[in-house]
Motif scaffolding. Structure first.
Motif, PDB file in Angstrom:
ATOM      1  N   PHE A  85      12.916  -7.653  -1.962  1.00 22.16           N
ATOM      2  CA  PHE A  85      12.084  -6.995  -2.962  1.00 22.16           C
ATOM      3  C   PHE A  85      10.683  -7.597  -3.029  1.00 22.16           C
ATOM      4  CE2 PHE A  85      10.767  -6.314  -7.454  1.00 22.16           C
ATOM      5  CZ  PHE A  85      10.772  -4.922  -7.456  1.00 22.16           C
ATOM      6  N   ILE A  86      10.572  -8.905  -2.741  1.00 20.40           N
ATOM      7  CA  ILE A  86       9.266  -9.575  -2.875  1.00 20.40           C
ATOM      8  C   ILE A  86       8.601  -9.879  -1.537  1.00 20.40           C
ATOM      9  CG2 ILE A  86       9.893 -10.625  -5.075  1.00 20.40           C
ATOM     10  CD1 ILE A  86      10.465 -13.224  -3.643  1.00 20.40           C
ATOM     11  N   LEU A  87       9.370  -9.861  -0.439  1.00 18.16           N
ATOM     12  CA  LEU A  87       8.814 -10.269   0.854  1.00 18.16           C
ATOM     13  C   LEU A  87       7.661  -9.378   1.327  1.00 18.16           C
ATOM     14  CD1 LEU A  87       9.160 -12.430   3.012  1.00 18.16           C
ATOM     15  CD2 LEU A  87      10.777 -10.931   4.187  1.00 18.16           C
ATOM     16  N   PRO A  88       7.765  -8.039   1.261  1.00 14.92           N
ATOM     17  CA  PRO A  88       6.626  -7.220   1.706  1.00 14.92           C
ATOM     18  C   PRO A  88       5.342  -7.503   0.946  1.00 14.92           C
ATOM     19  CG  PRO A  88       8.599  -5.874   1.517  1.00 14.92           C
ATOM     20  CD  PRO A  88       8.920  -7.203   0.902  1.00 14.92           C
ATOM     21  N   SER A  89       5.444  -7.670  -0.383  1.00 12.48           N
ATOM     22  CA  SER A  89       4.235  -7.926  -1.169  1.00 12.48           C
ATOM     23  C   SER A  89       3.641  -9.290  -0.847  1.00 12.48           C
ATOM     24  CB  SER A  89       4.537  -7.815  -2.665  1.00 12.48           C
ATOM     25  OG  SER A  89       5.559  -8.710  -3.044  1.00 12.48           O
ATOM     26  N   LEU A  90       4.471 -10.271  -0.507  1.00 20.55           N
ATOM     27  CA  LEU A  90       3.956 -11.582  -0.111  1.00 20.55           C
ATOM     28  C   LEU A  90       3.121 -11.466   1.160  1.00 20.55           C
ATOM     29  CD1 LEU A  90       3.762 -14.677  -0.198  1.00 20.55           C
ATOM     30  CD2 LEU A  90       5.987 -14.764   0.974  1.00 20.55           C
ATOM     31  N   VAL A  91       3.665 -10.785   2.165  1.00 21.47           N
ATOM     32  CA  VAL A  91       2.951 -10.624   3.437  1.00 21.47           C
ATOM     33  C   VAL A  91       1.657  -9.838   3.229  1.00 21.47           C
ATOM     34  CG1 VAL A  91       3.077  -9.652   5.752  1.00 21.47           C
ATOM     35  CG2 VAL A  91       5.084 -10.782   4.767  1.00 21.47           C
ATOM     36  N   ILE A  92       1.743  -8.755   2.457  1.00 23.49           N
ATOM     37  CA  ILE A  92       0.556  -7.927   2.209  1.00 23.49           C
ATOM     38  C   ILE A  92      -0.508  -8.717   1.457  1.00 23.49           C
ATOM     39  CG2 ILE A  92      -0.289  -5.886   0.979  1.00 23.49           C
ATOM     40  CD1 ILE A  92       2.462  -4.594   1.552  1.00 23.49           C
ATOM     41  N   LEU A  93      -0.099  -9.479   0.441  1.00 20.74           N
ATOM     42  CA  LEU A  93      -1.065 -10.233  -0.354  1.00 20.74           C
ATOM     43  C   LEU A  93      -1.716 -11.349   0.444  1.00 20.74           C
ATOM     44  CD1 LEU A  93       0.287 -10.530  -3.997  1.00 20.74           C
ATOM     45  CD2 LEU A  93      -1.940  -9.709  -3.265  1.00 20.74           C
ATOM     46  N   ILE A  94      -0.977 -11.967   1.359  1.00 21.56           N
ATOM     47  CA  ILE A  94      -1.583 -12.980   2.226  1.00 21.56           C
ATOM     48  C   ILE A  94      -2.690 -12.337   3.056  1.00 21.56           C
ATOM     49  CG2 ILE A  94      -1.188 -14.421   4.269  1.00 21.56           C
ATOM     50  CD1 ILE A  94       1.524 -15.176   3.067  1.00 21.56           C
ATOM     51  N   GLY A  95      -2.400 -11.154   3.627  1.00 18.69           N
ATOM     52  CA  GLY A  95      -3.412 -10.457   4.415  1.00 18.69           C
ATOM     53  C   GLY A  95      -4.613 -10.047   3.581  1.00 18.69           C
ATOM     54  N   LEU A  96      -4.374  -9.503   2.386  1.00 20.30           N
ATOM     55  CA  LEU A  96      -5.467  -9.090   1.520  1.00 20.30           C
ATOM     56  C   LEU A  96      -6.284 -10.279   1.025  1.00 20.30           C
ATOM     57  CD1 LEU A  96      -3.752  -6.282  -0.616  1.00 20.30           C
ATOM     58  CD2 LEU A  96      -5.429  -5.998   1.217  1.00 20.30           C
ATOM     59  N   SER A  97      -5.614 -11.407   0.777  1.00 23.47           N
ATOM     60  CA  SER A  97      -6.327 -12.607   0.337  1.00 23.47           C
ATOM     61  C   SER A  97      -7.274 -13.107   1.416  1.00 23.47           C
ATOM     62  CB  SER A  97      -5.325 -13.711  -0.028  1.00 23.47           C
ATOM     63  OG  SER A  97      -4.457 -13.297  -1.051  1.00 23.47           O
ATOM     64  N   TRP A  98      -6.818 -13.054   2.666  1.00 26.73           N
ATOM     65  CA  TRP A  98      -7.687 -13.453   3.781  1.00 26.73           C
ATOM     66  C   TRP A  98      -8.884 -12.518   3.898  1.00 26.73           C
ATOM     67  CZ3 TRP A  98      -8.965 -10.836   8.343  1.00 26.73           C
ATOM     68  CH2 TRP A  98      -9.689 -11.596   9.279  1.00 26.73           C
ATOM     69  N   VAL A  99      -8.646 -11.218   3.796  1.00 32.64           N
ATOM     70  CA  VAL A  99      -9.745 -10.245   3.840  1.00 32.64           C
ATOM     71  C   VAL A  99     -10.707 -10.483   2.692  1.00 32.64           C
ATOM     72  CG1 VAL A  99     -10.301  -7.797   3.593  1.00 32.64           C
ATOM     73  CG2 VAL A  99      -8.389  -8.492   5.041  1.00 32.64           C
ATOM     74  N   TYR A 100     -10.167 -10.772   1.526  1.00 24.03           N
ATOM     75  CA  TYR A 100     -10.995 -11.000   0.336  1.00 24.03           C
ATOM     76  C   TYR A 100     -11.931 -12.187   0.526  1.00 24.03           C
ATOM     77  CZ  TYR A 100     -12.117 -12.405  -4.464  1.00 24.03           C
ATOM     78  OH  TYR A 100     -12.777 -12.777  -5.605  1.00 24.03           O
ATOM     79  N   LEU A 101     -11.406 -13.299   1.041  1.00 18.96           N
ATOM     80  CA  LEU A 101     -12.248 -14.488   1.230  1.00 18.96           C
ATOM     81  C   LEU A 101     -13.189 -14.344   2.415  1.00 18.96           C
ATOM     82  CD1 LEU A 101      -9.871 -17.517   0.514  1.00 18.96           C
ATOM     83  CD2 LEU A 101     -11.728 -16.636  -0.904  1.00 18.96           C
ATOM     84  N   THR A 102     -12.764 -13.621   3.446  1.00 23.28           N
ATOM     85  CA  THR A 102     -13.569 -13.496   4.660  1.00 23.28           C
ATOM     86  C   THR A 102     -14.659 -12.442   4.527  1.00 23.28           C
ATOM     87  OG1 THR A 102     -11.613 -14.115   5.943  1.00 23.28           O
ATOM     88  CG2 THR A 102     -13.473 -13.181   7.158  1.00 23.28           C
ATOM     89  N   TYR A 103     -14.315 -11.321   3.902  1.00 20.71           N
ATOM     90  CA  TYR A 103     -15.247 -10.195   3.839  1.00 20.71           C
ATOM     91  C   TYR A 103     -15.612  -9.798   2.410  1.00 20.71           C
ATOM     92  CZ  TYR A 103     -13.748  -9.688   8.681  1.00 20.71           C
ATOM     93  OH  TYR A 103     -13.457  -9.927  10.011  1.00 20.71           O
ATOM     94  N   GLY A 104     -15.188 -10.603   1.426  1.00 23.44           N
ATOM     95  CA  GLY A 104     -15.416 -10.243   0.027  1.00 23.44           C
ATOM     96  C   GLY A 104     -16.879 -10.152  -0.364  1.00 23.44           C
ATOM     97  N   GLN A 105     -17.772 -10.824   0.404  1.00 24.36           N
ATOM     98  CA  GLN A 105     -19.197 -10.780   0.099  1.00 24.36           C
ATOM     99  C   GLN A 105     -19.910  -9.628   0.796  1.00 24.36           C
ATOM    100  OE1 GLN A 105     -20.342 -12.762  -2.313  1.00 24.36           O
ATOM    101  NE2 GLN A 105     -18.212 -13.463  -2.415  1.00 24.36           N
ATOM    102  N   VAL A 106     -19.211  -8.886   1.640  1.00 19.73           N
ATOM    103  CA  VAL A 106     -19.798  -7.682   2.234  1.00 19.73           C
ATOM    104  C   VAL A 106     -20.116  -6.717   1.094  1.00 19.73           C
ATOM    105  CG1 VAL A 106     -19.379  -5.722   3.766  1.00 19.73           C
ATOM    106  CG2 VAL A 106     -18.559  -8.012   4.397  1.00 19.73           C
ATOM    107  N   PRO A 107     -21.362  -6.192   1.041  1.00 19.75           N
ATOM    108  CA  PRO A 107     -21.797  -5.444  -0.148  1.00 19.75           C
ATOM    109  C   PRO A 107     -20.867  -4.337  -0.599  1.00 19.75           C
ATOM    110  CG  PRO A 107     -23.661  -5.882   1.289  1.00 19.75           C
ATOM    111  CD  PRO A 107     -22.436  -6.354   2.009  1.00 19.75           C
ATOM    112  N   TRP A 108     -20.367  -3.501   0.335  1.00 21.45           N
ATOM    113  CA  TRP A 108     -19.551  -2.370  -0.120  1.00 21.45           C
ATOM    114  C   TRP A 108     -18.182  -2.807  -0.611  1.00 21.45           C
ATOM    115  CZ3 TRP A 108     -14.962  -0.931   2.226  1.00 21.45           C
ATOM    116  CH2 TRP A 108     -14.715  -1.445   3.489  1.00 21.45           C
TER     117      TRP A 108
END
Length: 442
Positions: A85-108
């Motif tokens: 029940f929690i494993l998919p959201s863990l994997v997805i959130l890890i990926g989104l967290s990386w995108v957030y820190l890596t590309y979060g300052q991109v204007p759009w």
């Protein structure tokens, strides 16, 4: 006809990817699939399990999945059901967290989060109102909610102390004024519908593995303690007690034991610790993490994975060419120690605690705690509003666009009963349109 473990695991895996909409939406999906369609469990047994899970600290939807998996296929069935029940959201959130820190300052991308932040503020305030309507049904509980709000807003009292004080008041009030601390109607009072005979039906006897025995309780408790001691001991041995990962483990263990009232109840405690005490992330990052948690499947409390990832990634950013894996460790540590008590409560404490269900001496403190949680969540909503509407503090300018988006999100939630995903999507689009308009006007 008995459901095989393999067939059940296919469903639990599918559920992990489609469980959007927060606890209410997830419980509704479970009811539709298990009670109405598949007939794995009867309406009464489902509601009995749900009411039990709502008494416990932790995410009730995940615990309900674990409970039903345990009831059907013993301990391993519960463990695998709760994990899937929690494993998919863990994997997805890890990926989104990386995108957030890596590309979060991109204007759009920053513009999208600019639009989402006011929506999250409205969502938290809506949660406080929703929980309040469900649980605060007399003046005594209103005073408890107000007192907890003032305690954290004015005195900055730590969340564990508020929970402890509320529990004492509830225990005392349950003995002196029991009529004020009776549990609300809850789910169990709804009219029970008949959908035909179920595999686990009303007359189905409790399985042997679900009955309480001292020997089994002691054995399972030792296993659970081992599952807590071994990882935290390994983290202390490798990194040292005062380093990030052992502190994450200890902090989220405490958080898991204080989440009476669902995922929103733990947010103030996580905010206090992660933002104000340990400075693992900023207030704005916490709001962004909550937005990501709202838009991914699984329990909302999975925002702890975002907190753990950011803590590990940011702390090891300097001097490391790839801090991603340090973030992954942080996310996994936060998730493990947050959800381990939930499995413990179901697999070990279930048969014992279930026998106290409905006894006022046990439920009155929980009723008072839930009332106190309403005040704490309202305070969290005001903190979010402050950081969103006044991004530079009182000395800076007011973000009128954020106020407008928050007002529209609140209107959609309170008046038109829109779901969280559509509100966040609309707010993200508003932030993006505002960015495009500002670029064109330059």
């Amino acid at each position: 006809m008995k459901v095989s473990l393999a067939e059940a695991l296919k469903f639990w895996a599918k559920l992990g990817f489609i469980s959007f909409g927060g606890p209410a939406g997830q419980i509704a999906v479970l009811h539709q699939e298990l009670v109405e369609k598949r007939r794995w469990i009867s309406e009464r047994r489902f509601l009995h399990a749900l009411n039990y899970c709502m008494l416990l600290p932790g995410p009730e939807a995940q615990q309900l999945v674990t409970y039903i998996g345990w009831l059907m296929h013993r301990s391993w069935g519960g463990i695998l059901a709760g994990t899937l029940f929690i494993l998919p959201s863990l994997v997805i959130l890890i990926g989104l967290s990386w995108v957030y820190l890596t590309y979060g300052q991109v204007p759009w991308i920053a513009a999208i989060f600019f639009g989402i932040k006011p929506a999250v503020t409205a969502i938290v305030l809506h949660a406080a109102v929703r929980i309040g309507k469900r649980t605060i049904h007399n003046q005594a509980l209103q005073w408890i909610a107000l007192g907890s709000f003032l305690a954290i807003f004015i005195l900055n009292l730590a969340f564990p102390f508020i929970v402890a004080i509320a529990a004492v008041i509830g225990y005392w009030g349950g003995k002196r004024y029991p009529e004020n601390f009776q549990q609300g109607s809850g789910h169990g009072s709804k009219e029970v519908k008949e959908y035909g005979e179920a595999i686990i039906d009303d007359h189905t006897p409790t399985p042997e593995h679900a009955k309480f025995t001292y020997q089994k309780t002691i054995r399972h408790s030792v296993v659970a303690l081992f599952c807590w001691l071994l990882p935290i001991g390994g983290l202390i041995t490798i990194f040292g007690w005062k380093t990030l990962y052992p502190q994450l483990a200890w902090f989220f263990t405490k958080a898991a034991l204080l989440t009476f009232g669902g995922a929103y109840a733990v947010l103030p405690y996580v905010y206090q610790g992660a933002v104000e005490q340990f400075h693992w992330l900023s207030a704005n990052q916490m709001i962004d993490g909550l937005a990501l948690g709202e838009t991914t499947p699984g329990p909302l409390i999975m925002v702890v994975a975002f907190v753990g990832y950011l803590a590990g990634h940011i702390q090891h950013l300097i001097g490391n060419s790839n801090p991603f894996w340090f973030g992954v460790i942080g996310a996994c540590v936060a998730t493990w120690f947050t959800f381990l008590p939930s499995f413990f409560f179901i697999l070990v404490g279930g048969p014992l605690i279930e026998s106290t269900h409905g006894k006022l001496g046990f439920t009155a403190p929980l009723t008072a705690i839930t009332a106190a949680v309403v005040g704490v969540i309202a305070n969290l909503g005001l903190f979010f509003a402050y950081h969103v509407f006044l991004p530079q503090g009182f000395s800076g300018s007011i973000s009128w666009i954020s106020i407008l988006i928050c007002a529209l999100a609140g209107l959609a939630l309170f008046k038109y009963q829109k779901n969280v995903l559509s509100v966040i999507g609309g707010s993200a689009l508003a932030g993006l349109l505002f960015y495009c308009a500002s670029v064109l006007m330059r």
